[in-house]
Design a protein around this motif. Structure first.
Motif, PDB file in Angstrom:
ATOM      1  N   GLN A 185      39.706  44.255  35.229  1.00  0.00           N
ATOM      2  CA  GLN A 185      40.186  45.745  34.932  1.00  0.00           C
ATOM      3  C   GLN A 185      39.760  46.629  36.499  1.00  0.00           C
ATOM      4  O   GLN A 185      40.489  47.226  36.814  1.00  0.00           O
ATOM      5  CB  GLN A 185      39.849  46.289  33.752  1.00  0.00           C
ATOM      6  N   TRP A 186      38.420  46.420  36.884  1.00  0.00           N
ATOM      7  CA  TRP A 186      38.091  47.216  38.014  1.00  0.00           C
ATOM      8  C   TRP A 186      39.079  46.875  39.305  1.00  0.00           C
ATOM      9  O   TRP A 186      39.516  47.750  39.869  1.00  0.00           O
ATOM     10  CB  TRP A 186      36.711  46.997  38.225  1.00  0.00           C
ATOM     11  N   ARG A 187      39.179  45.781  39.398  1.00  0.00           N
ATOM     12  CA  ARG A 187      40.078  45.338  40.605  1.00  0.00           C
ATOM     13  C   ARG A 187      41.667  45.798  40.261  1.00  0.00           C
ATOM     14  O   ARG A 187      41.967  45.707  41.613  1.00  0.00           O
ATOM     15  CB  ARG A 187      40.165  43.729  40.629  1.00  0.00           C
ATOM     16  N   ARG A 188      41.939  46.070  39.318  1.00  0.00           N
ATOM     17  CA  ARG A 188      43.480  46.643  39.167  1.00  0.00           C
ATOM     18  C   ARG A 188      43.622  48.163  39.467  1.00  0.00           C
ATOM     19  O   ARG A 188      44.820  48.268  39.761  1.00  0.00           O
ATOM     20  CB  ARG A 188      43.659  46.112  37.670  1.00  0.00           C
ATOM     21  N   VAL A 189      42.479  48.718  39.776  1.00  0.00           N
ATOM     22  CA  VAL A 189      42.486  50.154  39.887  1.00  0.00           C
ATOM     23  C   VAL A 189      42.571  50.361  41.425  1.00  0.00           C
ATOM     24  O   VAL A 189      41.531  50.159  42.034  1.00  0.00           O
ATOM     25  CB  VAL A 189      41.522  50.963  39.224  1.00  0.00           C
ATOM     26  N   ARG A 224      36.832  32.052  43.451  1.00  0.00           N
ATOM     27  CA  ARG A 224      37.577  31.595  44.141  1.00  0.00           C
ATOM     28  C   ARG A 224      39.007  32.221  44.517  1.00  0.00           C
ATOM     29  O   ARG A 224      39.884  31.698  45.283  1.00  0.00           O
ATOM     30  CB  ARG A 224      37.968  30.598  42.988  1.00  0.00           C
ATOM     31  N   THR A 225      39.085  33.487  43.751  1.00  0.00           N
ATOM     32  CA  THR A 225      40.238  34.189  44.180  1.00  0.00           C
ATOM     33  C   THR A 225      40.499  34.380  45.824  1.00  0.00           C
ATOM     34  O   THR A 225      39.415  34.881  46.362  1.00  0.00           O
ATOM     35  CB  THR A 225      40.240  35.362  43.577  1.00  0.00           C
ATOM     36  N   HIS A 226      41.628  34.091  46.288  1.00  0.00           N
ATOM     37  CA  HIS A 226      42.035  34.469  47.738  1.00  0.00           C
ATOM     38  C   HIS A 226      41.292  35.747  48.134  1.00  0.00           C
ATOM     39  O   HIS A 226      41.803  36.875  47.480  1.00  0.00           O
ATOM     40  CB  HIS A 226      43.360  34.131  48.330  1.00  0.00           C
ATOM     41  N   VAL A 227      40.599  35.909  49.245  1.00  0.00           N
ATOM     42  CA  VAL A 227      40.069  37.037  49.794  1.00  0.00           C
ATOM     43  C   VAL A 227      41.136  38.130  49.999  1.00  0.00           C
ATOM     44  O   VAL A 227      40.834  39.212  49.804  1.00  0.00           O
ATOM     45  CB  VAL A 227      39.120  36.719  50.883  1.00  0.00           C
ATOM     46  N   MET A 228      42.353  37.838  50.494  1.00  0.00           N
ATOM     47  CA  MET A 228      43.115  38.660  50.928  1.00  0.00           C
ATOM     48  C   MET A 228      43.844  39.444  49.732  1.00  0.00           C
ATOM     49  O   MET A 228      44.833  40.326  49.983  1.00  0.00           O
ATOM     50  CB  MET A 228      44.339  37.802  51.674  1.00  0.00           C
ATOM     51  N   GLU A 229      43.500  38.923  48.252  1.00  0.00           N
ATOM     52  CA  GLU A 229      44.230  39.442  47.497  1.00  0.00           C
ATOM     53  C   GLU A 229      43.724  40.975  47.045  1.00  0.00           C
ATOM     54  O   GLU A 229      44.315  41.684  46.452  1.00  0.00           O
ATOM     55  CB  GLU A 229      44.060  38.621  46.089  1.00  0.00           C
ATOM     56  N   GLU A 230      42.650  41.178  47.692  1.00  0.00           N
ATOM     57  CA  GLU A 230      42.041  42.575  47.685  1.00  0.00           C
ATOM     58  C   GLU A 230      42.465  43.549  48.469  1.00  0.00           C
ATOM     59  O   GLU A 230      42.216  44.868  48.569  1.00  0.00           O
ATOM     60  CB  GLU A 230      40.814  42.594  47.666  1.00  0.00           C
ATOM     61  N   ARG A 231      43.553  43.034  49.539  1.00  0.00           N
ATOM     62  CA  ARG A 231      44.177  44.118  50.541  1.00  0.00           C
ATOM     63  C   ARG A 231      44.793  44.951  49.943  1.00  0.00           C
ATOM     64  O   ARG A 231      45.764  44.729  48.974  1.00  0.00           O
ATOM     65  CB  ARG A 231      44.966  43.239  51.560  1.00  0.00           C
ATOM     66  N   GLY A 232      44.710  46.291  50.290  1.00  0.00           N
ATOM     67  CA  GLY A 232      45.641  47.312  49.979  1.00  0.00           C
ATOM     68  C   GLY A 232      45.430  47.892  48.524  1.00  0.00           C
ATOM     69  O   GLY A 232      45.960  48.918  48.033  1.00  0.00           O
ATOM     70  N   LYS A 233      44.037  47.184  47.804  1.00  0.00           N
ATOM     71  CA  LYS A 233      43.789  47.846  46.682  1.00  0.00           C
ATOM     72  C   LYS A 233      42.510  48.835  46.865  1.00  0.00           C
ATOM     73  O   LYS A 233      41.782  48.683  47.655  1.00  0.00           O
ATOM     74  CB  LYS A 233      43.457  46.616  45.599  1.00  0.00           C
TER      75      LYS A 233
END
Length: 311
Positions: free
Chosen positions: A126-130, A302-311
């Protein structure tokens, strides 16, 4: 007078007496302040801010049951407050784009609007979604009064910052983006003479780098146009405000690449100081890999590091 000062004065001199007269039993359950969207909520307003969506106004946050029963009545009293004082238009006028920023609001709806959850995010997912800017928006400003304490309880949880695994994930992503855009792609674009790509790479680096500074300070990064302004006076990476200003003013070329490298050197040193990396190199990609290894949640690691880009 700043927007925050004007809002407090408007509430103290006109708002609070009117609310107490009409809703004596409800006032002890009201949270009042000014937070949310707008430069004045961040304390960044200036003379230019006054050309639109600016003026005296404050938020009244009610719990959902109270809002359902009394919200319209409280809003009517708010709307009846004087719009002018000594000829100065003091009340903030709202249009279709700024409606719902001040006046009577529902606490649960307000937090859901910015975070997706009526009590704010709880789990790492949930935190990552915001988006970071939404978290900055929902934690800025000032609470003038909150006798019940429920509005402030959610606010304090959000101000306490991300769970550490989420912060580490974001730090790794920003380090990777800074390395990719600034240290690798930017000088290559310059050598190719592709100035459009070079400026895009520089912009990507600046956005990731400023977000990195906020994360290292454990503060939520605001909307992009306020990111640099918000760096001023930060205790961690105190030179970041000056460094990014210098980079922005440097023409594209080897000098700008040197400025980028200087920022990365500073960030690498701070990552080591905070015990997040032991890498001695200024290239930030190895730092990203080591930060990822410090995450305790196996799924998040395990989640790809670039999934956090722009968030």
């Amino acid at each position: 007078m700043t927007g925050q000062q004007l809002a407090r004065q408007y509430y103290e001199t006109l708002g609070r007496p009117a609310l107490a007269a009409h809703f004596p039993a409800l006032v002890p359950r009201m949270a009042v302040g000014l937070a949310g969207e707008g430069s004045e909520c961040f304390g960044f307003d200036d003379a230019l801010s006054r050309d639109h969506d600016w003026g005296a106004g404050f938020c009244i946050w009610l719990e959902e049951d109270d809002f359902r029963q009394y919200g319209a009545q409280v809003q009517a009293v708010y709307d009846s407050l004087p719009a002018e004082k000594a000829g100065f238009p003091i009340r903030r006028q709202q249009d279709e784009y700024s409606a719902g920023r001040v006046g009577c609001l529902c606490t649960q709806h307000w937090y859901r609007r910015y975070t997706g959850f009526p009590e704010g995010p709880e789990t790492p997912a949930q935190w990552r979604r915001v988006p970071e800017a939404y978290l900055a928006t929902v934690t800025n400003g000032t609470v003038f009064a909150d006798p019940l304490g429920r509005f402030s309880a959610v606010r304090e949880k959000l101000c306490a910052f991300y769970p550490e695994d989420v912060r580490l994930k974001k730090l790794a992503a920003r380090a990777a983006a800074m390395a990719q855009a600034g240290q690798y792609n930017y000088p290559r674009c310059i050598k190719r003479g592709d100035m459009v790509a070079a400026q895009l790479a520089r912009a990507e680096f600046m956005r990731a780098g400023m977000s990195m500074a906020y994360l290292l300070n454990r503060r939520h990064a605001p909307f992009y146009k306020w990111m640099h302004r918000g760096l001023e006076g930060m205790p961690v990476l105190p030179r970041a405000y000056e460094q990014f200003a210098q980079l922005a003013q440097t023409p594209d070329g080897p000098r700008a690449a040197e400025n980028i490298e200087g920022i990365c050197l500073t960030v690498a040193a701070e990552l080591r100081r905070q015990g997040l990396s032991t890498v001695r190199d200024s290239f930030l990609l190895p730092h990203a890999a080591e930060i990822l290894e410090r995450i305790t949640d196996p799924e998040l690691r395990r989640t790809h590091v670039m999934e956090e880009r722009g968030k």
